[in-house]
Design an enzyme around this catalytic site. Structure first.
Site, PDB file in Angstrom:
ATOM      1  N   PHE A 170      -6.322   7.936   2.213  1.00 15.12           N
ATOM      2  CA  PHE A 170      -6.942   6.676   1.845  1.00 15.12           C
ATOM      3  C   PHE A 170      -7.815   6.167   2.987  1.00 15.12           C
ATOM      4  O   PHE A 170      -7.843   6.735   4.068  1.00 15.12           O
ATOM      5  CB  PHE A 170      -5.873   5.630   1.491  1.00 15.12           C
ATOM      6  CG  PHE A 170      -5.032   5.200   2.657  1.00 15.12           C
ATOM      7  CD1 PHE A 170      -5.256   3.979   3.275  1.00 15.12           C
ATOM      8  CD2 PHE A 170      -4.018   6.007   3.144  1.00 15.12           C
ATOM      9  CE1 PHE A 170      -4.495   3.578   4.356  1.00 15.12           C
ATOM     10  CE2 PHE A 170      -3.246   5.614   4.218  1.00 15.12           C
ATOM     11  CZ  PHE A 170      -3.483   4.395   4.827  1.00 15.12           C
ATOM     12  N   GLY A 171      -8.509   5.079   2.728  1.00 12.84           N
ATOM     13  CA  GLY A 171      -9.321   4.451   3.760  1.00 12.84           C
ATOM     14  C   GLY A 171     -10.438   5.361   4.232  1.00 12.84           C
ATOM     15  O   GLY A 171     -11.093   6.050   3.455  1.00 12.84           O
ATOM     16  N   TYR A 172     -10.633   5.366   5.537  1.00 14.22           N
ATOM     17  CA  TYR A 172     -11.717   6.117   6.156  1.00 14.22           C
ATOM     18  C   TYR A 172     -11.271   7.500   6.642  1.00 14.22           C
ATOM     19  O   TYR A 172     -12.025   8.179   7.333  1.00 14.22           O
ATOM     20  CB  TYR A 172     -12.268   5.318   7.344  1.00 14.22           C
ATOM     21  CG  TYR A 172     -12.843   3.977   6.948  1.00 14.22           C
ATOM     22  CD1 TYR A 172     -14.187   3.838   6.601  1.00 14.22           C
ATOM     23  CD2 TYR A 172     -12.044   2.839   6.924  1.00 14.22           C
ATOM     24  CE1 TYR A 172     -14.713   2.612   6.243  1.00 14.22           C
ATOM     25  CE2 TYR A 172     -12.561   1.606   6.564  1.00 14.22           C
ATOM     26  CZ  TYR A 172     -13.896   1.495   6.226  1.00 14.22           C
ATOM     27  OH  TYR A 172     -14.415   0.276   5.858  1.00 14.22           O
ATOM     28  N   ASP A 213      -1.600  -4.281  10.636  1.00 15.29           N
ATOM     29  CA  ASP A 213      -2.991  -4.372  10.223  1.00 15.29           C
ATOM     30  C   ASP A 213      -3.744  -3.302  10.993  1.00 15.29           C
ATOM     31  O   ASP A 213      -3.496  -3.092  12.188  1.00 15.29           O
ATOM     32  CB  ASP A 213      -3.576  -5.758  10.490  1.00 15.29           C
ATOM     33  CG  ASP A 213      -4.883  -5.981   9.733  1.00 15.29           C
ATOM     34  OD1 ASP A 213      -5.047  -5.396   8.644  1.00 15.29           O
ATOM     35  OD2 ASP A 213      -5.745  -6.727  10.222  1.00 15.29           O
ATOM     36  N   THR A 214      -4.603  -2.615  10.279  1.00 18.50           N
ATOM     37  CA  THR A 214      -5.318  -1.480  10.846  1.00 18.50           C
ATOM     38  C   THR A 214      -6.797  -1.615  10.547  1.00 18.50           C
ATOM     39  O   THR A 214      -7.173  -2.106   9.483  1.00 18.50           O
ATOM     40  CB  THR A 214      -4.794  -0.162  10.230  1.00 18.50           C
ATOM     41  OG1 THR A 214      -3.445   0.028  10.642  1.00 18.50           O
ATOM     42  CG2 THR A 214      -5.627   1.034  10.663  1.00 18.50           C
ATOM     43  N   ASN A 223       0.845  -1.189   0.000  1.00 15.51           N
ATOM     44  CA  ASN A 223       0.000   0.000   0.000  1.00 15.51           C
ATOM     45  C   ASN A 223       0.889   1.251   0.000  1.00 15.51           C
ATOM     46  O   ASN A 223       1.559   1.547   0.987  1.00 15.51           O
ATOM     47  CB  ASN A 223      -0.911  -0.029   1.234  1.00 15.51           C
ATOM     48  CG  ASN A 223      -1.872   1.127   1.287  1.00 15.51           C
ATOM     49  OD1 ASN A 223      -1.488   2.279   1.103  1.00 15.51           O
ATOM     50  ND2 ASN A 223      -3.128   0.833   1.572  1.00 15.51           N
ATOM     51  N   HIS A 273      -3.104   6.462  14.904  1.00 11.98           N
ATOM     52  CA  HIS A 273      -2.959   5.090  15.373  1.00 11.98           C
ATOM     53  C   HIS A 273      -1.690   4.455  14.810  1.00 11.98           C
ATOM     54  O   HIS A 273      -0.920   3.833  15.543  1.00 11.98           O
ATOM     55  CB  HIS A 273      -4.188   4.285  14.947  1.00 11.98           C
ATOM     56  CG  HIS A 273      -4.567   4.527  13.514  1.00 11.98           C
ATOM     57  ND1 HIS A 273      -5.052   5.746  13.072  1.00 11.98           N
ATOM     58  CD2 HIS A 273      -4.477   3.742  12.415  1.00 11.98           C
ATOM     59  CE1 HIS A 273      -5.263   5.685  11.764  1.00 11.98           C
ATOM     60  NE2 HIS A 273      -4.919   4.489  11.339  1.00 11.98           N
ATOM     61  N   ARG A 274      -1.455   4.614  13.512  1.00 13.09           N
ATOM     62  CA  ARG A 274      -0.256   4.034  12.887  1.00 13.09           C
ATOM     63  C   ARG A 274       0.988   4.718  13.434  1.00 13.09           C
ATOM     64  O   ARG A 274       1.980   4.067  13.730  1.00 13.09           O
ATOM     65  CB  ARG A 274      -0.337   4.162  11.364  1.00 13.09           C
ATOM     66  CG  ARG A 274       0.744   3.391  10.640  1.00 13.09           C
ATOM     67  CD  ARG A 274       0.511   3.317   9.133  1.00 13.09           C
ATOM     68  NE  ARG A 274      -0.696   2.555   8.855  1.00 13.09           N
ATOM     69  CZ  ARG A 274      -1.851   3.080   8.418  1.00 13.09           C
ATOM     70  NH1 ARG A 274      -1.952   4.374   8.191  1.00 13.09           N
ATOM     71  NH2 ARG A 274      -2.895   2.319   8.195  1.00 13.09           N
TER      72      ARG A 274
END
Length: 192
Positions: free
Chosen positions: A149-151, A69-70, A10, A177-178
């Site tokens: 990206f994502g949410y 993993d998220t 990614n 978080h990451r």
């Protein structure tokens, strides 16, 4: 500078991790080591999926590796989409479809509390280590911001008025978080 292998294809995640570890480690993603295989995420936990990816690289390329993993856990949806966040709306992994489905499920729902959770699995010298990052926040009623990206366009972290997509990578990386999980990883590596 030492190199770390990050079991991800990614580009957004690789860019974030490179920014987080800039000046300390060079980060190589899967394509940088010649891996084009889409490692299946078949576990029902963040820890399990992160380890599947890291262990695959260790087994196939014989090098220490980390993976993550998220997921987004929404209180009103009893923690969903959770570990299925990337494929919430189907296996094609479309962020736009995932966000649309999330907003549909939260329609007329006053409780917008959610949290992002990241688990990093590091396989280092034959041993596995886990690092966690969590950030709490709220889901907006409509997407705001672009270039991520994502949410991210739907998530406003507690204490802020901007979504992750609106705030830019410098601010996001400090509080995300990451970012928190990678800082834990970095603290571990610094004492090795």
């Amino acid at each position: 500078m030492k190199t770390l292998i990050f079991a991800s294809g990614n580009d957004y995640k690789i860019r974030e991790v490179r920014q987080l570890l800039a000046g300390k480690y060079a980060v190589k993603g899967l394509t940088d080591i010649g891996c084009t295989y889409d490692i299946p995420e078949t576990s029902d936990t963040f820890e399990g999926n992160a380890l599947l990816k890291a262990q695959y690289v260790v087994d196939q390329y014989h090098t220490d590796c980390f993976a993550e993993d998220t997921g987004l856990e929404v209180e009103a949806l009893h923690g969903a989409p959770g570990v299925y966040s990337a494929r919430f709306a189907g296996l094609h992994k479309s962020s736009a479809d995932n966000m649309a489905l999330l907003l549909e499920r939260l329609k007329d729902q006053p409780n917008r509390k959610a949290r992002f959770k990241t688990i990093v699995a590091l396989v280092w010298e034959g041993k596995t280590h886990y690092f966690e990052g969590i950030v709490n926040g709220q889901i907006t009623e409509t997407p705001r911001g672009a270039g991520t990206f994502g949410y991210d366009p739907l998530f406003v972290p507690d204490g802020y008025h901007l979504t992750f997509a609106e705030m830019g990578s410098e601010i996001k990386n400090k509080i995300s978080h990451r970012g928190r999980a990678i800082q834990e990883l970095l603290r571990f590596l610094e004492i090795q």
